[in-house]
Design a protein around this motif. Structure first.
Motif, PDB file in Angstrom:
ATOM      1  N   GLU A 174      16.065  44.648 -34.949  1.00 32.53           N
ATOM      2  CA  GLU A 174      15.803  45.296 -36.238  1.00 32.53           C
ATOM      3  C   GLU A 174      15.439  44.259 -37.292  1.00 32.53           C
ATOM      4  O   GLU A 174      14.548  44.489 -38.121  1.00 32.53           O
ATOM      5  N   ALA A 175      16.137  43.124 -37.278  1.00 33.29           N
ATOM      6  CA  ALA A 175      15.810  42.063 -38.233  1.00 33.29           C
ATOM      7  C   ALA A 175      14.411  41.525 -37.970  1.00 33.29           C
ATOM      8  O   ALA A 175      13.667  41.185 -38.903  1.00 33.29           O
ATOM      9  N   GLU A 176      14.003  41.452 -36.674  1.00 32.13           N
ATOM     10  CA  GLU A 176      12.656  40.995 -36.347  1.00 32.13           C
ATOM     11  C   GLU A 176      11.611  41.968 -36.872  1.00 32.13           C
ATOM     12  O   GLU A 176      10.570  41.568 -37.392  1.00 32.13           O
ATOM     13  N   LEU A 177      11.906  43.258 -36.771  1.00 35.81           N
ATOM     14  CA  LEU A 177      10.941  44.258 -37.204  1.00 35.81           C
ATOM     15  C   LEU A 177      10.872  44.393 -38.724  1.00 35.81           C
ATOM     16  O   LEU A 177       9.779  44.408 -39.297  1.00 35.81           O
ATOM     17  N   PHE A 178      12.049  44.491 -39.347  1.00 38.35           N
ATOM     18  CA  PHE A 178      12.085  44.879 -40.755  1.00 38.35           C
ATOM     19  C   PHE A 178      12.505  43.756 -41.698  1.00 38.35           C
ATOM     20  O   PHE A 178      12.443  43.921 -42.921  1.00 38.35           O
ATOM     21  N   GLY A 179      12.938  42.622 -41.129  1.00 39.61           N
ATOM     22  CA  GLY A 179      13.384  41.522 -41.974  1.00 39.61           C
ATOM     23  C   GLY A 179      14.835  41.681 -42.384  1.00 39.61           C
ATOM     24  O   GLY A 179      15.489  42.693 -42.088  1.00 39.61           O
ATOM     25  N   ALA A 180      15.364  40.677 -43.079  1.00 42.34           N
ATOM     26  CA  ALA A 180      16.783  40.706 -43.486  1.00 42.34           C
ATOM     27  C   ALA A 180      16.950  39.900 -44.759  1.00 42.34           C
ATOM     28  O   ALA A 180      16.286  38.874 -44.960  1.00 42.34           O
ATOM     29  N   ASP A 181      17.873  40.373 -45.611  1.00 44.06           N
ATOM     30  CA  ASP A 181      18.233  39.608 -46.794  1.00 44.06           C
ATOM     31  C   ASP A 181      19.265  38.554 -46.429  1.00 44.06           C
ATOM     32  O   ASP A 181      19.889  38.610 -45.345  1.00 44.06           O
ATOM     33  N   ALA A 182      19.442  37.574 -47.302  1.00 46.59           N
ATOM     34  CA  ALA A 182      20.453  36.539 -47.071  1.00 46.59           C
ATOM     35  C   ALA A 182      21.824  37.182 -46.939  1.00 46.59           C
ATOM     36  O   ALA A 182      22.198  38.064 -47.725  1.00 46.59           O
ATOM     37  N   GLY A 183      22.584  36.781 -45.905  1.00 46.22           N
ATOM     38  CA  GLY A 183      23.928  37.297 -45.680  1.00 46.22           C
ATOM     39  C   GLY A 183      23.964  38.612 -44.938  1.00 46.22           C
ATOM     40  O   GLY A 183      25.044  39.182 -44.756  1.00 46.22           O
ATOM     41  N   ALA A 184      22.828  39.124 -44.496  1.00 45.41           N
ATOM     42  CA  ALA A 184      22.814  40.408 -43.794  1.00 45.41           C
ATOM     43  C   ALA A 184      23.539  40.321 -42.458  1.00 45.41           C
ATOM     44  O   ALA A 184      24.102  41.302 -41.977  1.00 45.41           O
ATOM     45  N   TYR A 185      23.544  39.162 -41.834  1.00 48.15           N
ATOM     46  CA  TYR A 185      24.269  38.955 -40.590  1.00 48.15           C
ATOM     47  C   TYR A 185      24.609  37.477 -40.502  1.00 48.15           C
ATOM     48  O   TYR A 185      24.093  36.649 -41.263  1.00 48.15           O
ATOM     49  N   THR A 186      25.486  37.150 -39.587  1.00 44.34           N
ATOM     50  CA  THR A 186      25.938  35.768 -39.456  1.00 44.34           C
ATOM     51  C   THR A 186      24.766  34.848 -39.153  1.00 44.34           C
ATOM     52  O   THR A 186      23.978  35.088 -38.231  1.00 44.34           O
ATOM     53  N   GLY A 187      24.632  33.829 -39.992  1.00 50.00           N
ATOM     54  CA  GLY A 187      23.552  32.871 -39.812  1.00 50.00           C
ATOM     55  C   GLY A 187      22.341  33.159 -40.668  1.00 50.00           C
ATOM     56  O   GLY A 187      21.422  32.336 -40.729  1.00 50.00           O
ATOM     57  N   ALA A 188      22.327  34.340 -41.350  1.00 47.99           N
ATOM     58  CA  ALA A 188      21.195  34.669 -42.224  1.00 47.99           C
ATOM     59  C   ALA A 188      21.433  34.042 -43.591  1.00 47.99           C
ATOM     60  O   ALA A 188      21.951  34.673 -44.516  1.00 47.99           O
ATOM     61  N   GLU A 233       5.981  57.265 -40.129  1.00 48.59           N
ATOM     62  CA  GLU A 233       5.731  58.498 -40.876  1.00 48.59           C
ATOM     63  C   GLU A 233       5.483  58.246 -42.354  1.00 48.59           C
ATOM     64  O   GLU A 233       4.690  58.944 -42.992  1.00 48.59           O
ATOM     65  N   THR A 234       6.163  57.244 -42.943  1.00 49.37           N
ATOM     66  CA  THR A 234       6.098  57.050 -44.401  1.00 49.37           C
ATOM     67  C   THR A 234       5.519  55.706 -44.813  1.00 49.37           C
ATOM     68  O   THR A 234       5.105  55.544 -45.973  1.00 49.37           O
ATOM     69  N   GLY A 235       5.532  54.738 -43.903  1.00 51.14           N
ATOM     70  CA  GLY A 235       5.119  53.390 -44.276  1.00 51.14           C
ATOM     71  C   GLY A 235       6.168  52.654 -45.091  1.00 51.14           C
ATOM     72  O   GLY A 235       5.885  51.585 -45.641  1.00 51.14           O
ATOM     73  N   ARG A 236       7.402  53.194 -45.178  1.00 49.58           N
ATOM     74  CA  ARG A 236       8.459  52.607 -46.015  1.00 49.58           C
ATOM     75  C   ARG A 236       9.648  52.191 -45.148  1.00 49.58           C
ATOM     76  O   ARG A 236       9.944  52.817 -44.131  1.00 49.58           O
ATOM     77  N   PHE A 237      10.345  51.116 -45.537  1.00 50.95           N
ATOM     78  CA  PHE A 237      11.509  50.620 -44.810  1.00 50.95           C
ATOM     79  C   PHE A 237      12.323  49.734 -45.745  1.00 50.95           C
ATOM     80  O   PHE A 237      11.866  49.367 -46.842  1.00 50.95           O
ATOM     81  N   GLU A 238      13.549  49.416 -45.314  1.00 47.07           N
ATOM     82  CA  GLU A 238      14.378  48.437 -46.021  1.00 47.07           C
ATOM     83  C   GLU A 238      14.710  47.293 -45.088  1.00 47.07           C
ATOM     84  O   GLU A 238      14.913  47.494 -43.890  1.00 47.07           O
ATOM     85  N   ARG A 239      14.772  46.120 -45.650  1.00 45.00           N
ATOM     86  CA  ARG A 239      15.286  44.983 -44.890  1.00 45.00           C
ATOM     87  C   ARG A 239      16.767  45.201 -44.595  1.00 45.00           C
ATOM     88  O   ARG A 239      17.462  45.915 -45.324  1.00 45.00           O
ATOM     89  N   LEU A 240      17.262  44.571 -43.536  1.00 46.29           N
ATOM     90  CA  LEU A 240      18.699  44.604 -43.277  1.00 46.29           C
ATOM     91  C   LEU A 240      19.428  43.963 -44.450  1.00 46.29           C
ATOM     92  O   LEU A 240      19.034  42.900 -44.928  1.00 46.29           O
ATOM     93  N   GLY A 241      20.503  44.647 -44.907  1.00 47.64           N
ATOM     94  CA  GLY A 241      21.296  44.116 -46.019  1.00 47.64           C
ATOM     95  C   GLY A 241      20.689  44.371 -47.374  1.00 47.64           C
ATOM     96  O   GLY A 241      21.168  43.828 -48.379  1.00 47.64           O
ATOM     97  N   SER A 242      19.610  45.173 -47.449  1.00 47.11           N
ATOM     98  CA  SER A 242      18.946  45.440 -48.728  1.00 47.11           C
ATOM     99  C   SER A 242      18.858  46.940 -48.954  1.00 47.11           C
ATOM    100  O   SER A 242      18.744  47.726 -48.003  1.00 47.11           O
ATOM    101  N   ASN A 243      18.901  47.352 -50.228  1.00 45.77           N
ATOM    102  CA  ASN A 243      18.726  48.753 -50.581  1.00 45.77           C
ATOM    103  C   ASN A 243      17.342  49.030 -51.154  1.00 45.77           C
ATOM    104  O   ASN A 243      17.033  50.164 -51.506  1.00 45.77           O
TER     105      ASN A 243
END
Length: 449
Positions: free
Chosen positions: A220-234, A271-281
C-alpha cells in the motif's frame, strides 16, 4: 478453369493432349516451338507447362528441351513443368528433376497417370499461391502496423502475437484500464509499453510496480505513498507509484498478488482518481492510466474469495491475452537471432533444436539461452550443442530414428504402385519430396510402373 500450356512440335501430340484435358475441364494452350511457348507464357496466366524435350528433326539429345526448361524456370520459378519425352533413362530425368522440374512422363503416356499428375500439381500450385498471398497480406499488415504505431522495438512474426499487438494499439487511445493476461515471461510488460507509447499520455511517465515482489505489508505504501511516521522506519514522506505516474501510465504487474486491503483502495482510485497516503488524511488527486497484468486465474481467485470481483471488472474493461511462446512458433527464431545480435548466426541444427523445445519459461527463457550460447560458443555460428537444450542432446537419437524410418525398396515400389506411378502422390505417402523420392529410385534402381 485451370490452364495448361503444351509446348510440342508434334501437332498430333498437342491435339491429343488438348482433347484429353478438355474432357477433364482443363483449358489447354498449344505452342509448336520454344519461342512460341515463351511468348504465350508472357501473355497468359498458366497453371502448368507440359513441354517436349526435342524440337528439331532427328534430334534426340534433349538440349533444346533443357534450354527451354531453364528459360521457363528463369522467368517463372514457381511454375510447375512436366517433361514429356521418349527418353526411358531415369538418370537423365532425375537430373532435370533436381533442376526443379515437377515430373516427367514418357511417350506414349498413360492418360490416367497424366491427369492425376496434372491435377495434383495444379492443386499444389494453387495452394502455394494462396499461401504466398496470405503471407504477403500478413507482411503488408505488419508493415502498416509498424509505420502507424510505436511498437517499442518488439520482435515478432507470428500472427498470434500480431493480433495482440494490433489490439494493444487499438485500445491504447481509449482511456480505459487494460488487463494483460498470460504466462510469466511472455512479454506482458512490452505490451504495456506499446499501450503507453500509443496513448494520449505517451509523453507522461511509465511507472512499473511488480505486486508480487513487494511484501504485502508494504505494498500500500508503494502504491499510495506514506507520510513520515506512518510505519516503522518511515522517517520522511514518501511518494507512491500513483503520484509518480500522474499524467502517464502505471503498470501493475502480477496484480493477483495485491492483498484485499490494497484491492479496495485501488478500486477507489480507479473510480475517483483520489487517494490518501498512509498516515495522512489529505486526499490527493491524480490522472493515471492503469494497465495491469497477471499470470493467475483471477476468476478462480474471485471464487476463492482472494480477489475482489468488482475490481476485476474494473480492471478488465479490455483484456489482452498473450499466448505462451510455444503457441507462437514463428516468433522463436526471430527472437533468438535478435537476442544473439548481428555478430553471431544460428546453424540449421540450432534452428531445429529451438523449434523443438517447449519453452516453459517463454521469451525470458529464450533470452537467457541465447545469452549463454553467445558467451560460451567457440565460434560465430551457434550450433544445437551450444544451446544446452534437451532437444540438442537428443539430436543424434533423432537422426537414428529418422534413418530407421527410411523407406526401403519394397515400400517405395508399393507406394508407386498404389499411386499409379504418380511420383508426387507416392512421395507424399512416404513423407518425401519428389526430388528425394527420385534420388532413392535412382539409387535403388526402381523403374516407375
Amino acid at each position: 478453369m485451370p490452364t495448361v500450356l503444351i509446348i510440342d512440335d508434334n501437332a498430333a501430340v498437342s491435339v491429343a493432349l488438348e482433347v484429353l484435358f478438355s474432357l477433364h475441364d482443363i483449358e489447354a494452350l498449344r505452342a509448336a516451338s520454344p519461342e512460341a511457348g515463351l511468348a504465350l507464357l508472357a501473355q497468359h496466366s498458366v497453371d502448368l507447362v507440359i513441354q517436349d524435350m526435342n524440337f528439331s528433326t532427328d534430334t534426340t539429345s534433349g538440349e533444346e528441351g533443357t534450354a527451354l526448361f531453364r528459360a521457363i524456370r528463369e522467368r517463372h520459378p514457381e511454375l510447375p513443368v512436366i517433361l514429356l519425352t521418349a527418353w526411358t533413362h531415369l538418370d537423365a530425368a532425375v537430373d532435370l528433376i533436381k533442376g526443379g522440374a515437377a515430373d516427367y512422363l514418357a511417350k506414349p503416356w498413360d492418360d490416367h497417370k497424366l491427369i492425376a499428375t496434372v491435377n495434383n500439381l495444379i492443386e499444389l500450385g494453387q495452394a502455394k499461391r494462396a499461401l504466398q498471398q496470405r503471407v504477403q497480406a500478413d507482411l503488408r499488415q505488419r508493415r502498416e502496423l509498424e509505420r502507424g504505431h510505436d511498437l517499442r522495438g518488439m520482435v515478432f512474426q507470428d500472427p498470434a502475437t500480431e493480433r495482440v499487438v494490433h489490439l494493444a494499439c487499438q485500445v491504447a487511445r481509449a482511456d480505459v484500464p487494460v488487463l494483460i493476461s498470460g504466462p510469466n515471461g511472455t512479454g506482458k510488460e512490452r505490451i504495456a509499453e506499446i499501450i503507453q507509447a500509443n496513448s494520449s499520455v505517451r509523453n507522461g511517465p511509465f511507472v512499473v510496480l511488480n505486486c508480487g515482489a513487494i511484501p504485502s505489508e508494504l505494498i500500500e505504501a508503494e502504491l499510495f505513498g506514506a507520510d513520515a511516521g506512518a510505519y516503522t522506519g518511515a522517517s520522511k514522506p514518501r511518494e507512491g507509484k500513483f503520484e509518480a505516474a500522474d499524467g502517464g501510465t502505471l503498470f501493475l504487474d502480477e496484480i493477483g498478488n495485491l492483498p484485499l486491503a490494497g484491492q479496495m483502495k485501488l478500486l477507489r482510485v480507479l473510480e475517483t482518481g483520489r487517494f490518501e497516503r498512509l498516515g495522512s488524511n489529505r486526499e490527493r488527486q491524480v490522472k493515471v492510466r492503469v494497465v495491469s497484468a497477471t499470470n493467475a486465474d483471477l476468476q478462480a481467485m474471485i471464487r476463492a474469495g482472494t480477489f475482489r470481483e468488482d475490481l476485476f471488472y474494473r480492471l478488465n474493461v479490455i483484456e489482452l491475452r498473450l499466448p505462451p511462446l510455444a503457441a507462437r512458433p514463428l516468433d522463436i527464431l526471430p527472437l533468438a537471432q535478435h537476442f544473439l545480435g548481428a555478430d553471431k548466426q544460428l546453424h540449421a541444427d540450432a534452428h531445429a533444436a529451438l523449434l523443438a523445445h517447449p519453452w516453459p519459461g517463454n521469451v525470458r527463457e529464450l533470452k537467457n539461452v541465447m545469452m549463454r550460447a553467445a558467451l560460451l560458443a567457440s565460434g560465430e555460428v551457434i550450433k544445437a550443442a551450444d544451446l544446452g537444450l534437451p532437444a540438442a542432446f537428443n539430436a543424434a537419437a533423432g537422426a537414428s530414428e529418422e534413418a530407421a524410418r527410411e523407406p526401403d525398396r519394397d515400400a517405395i515400389s508399393l507406394a508407386l504402385s498404389r499411386a499409379g506411378g504418380v511420383v508426387a502422390q507416392a512421395a507424399a505417402e512416404l513423407g518425401l519430396s519428389r526430388q528425394a523420392l527420385y534420388r532413392r529410385m535412382e539409387r535403388l534402381g526402381i523403374v516407375r510402373p
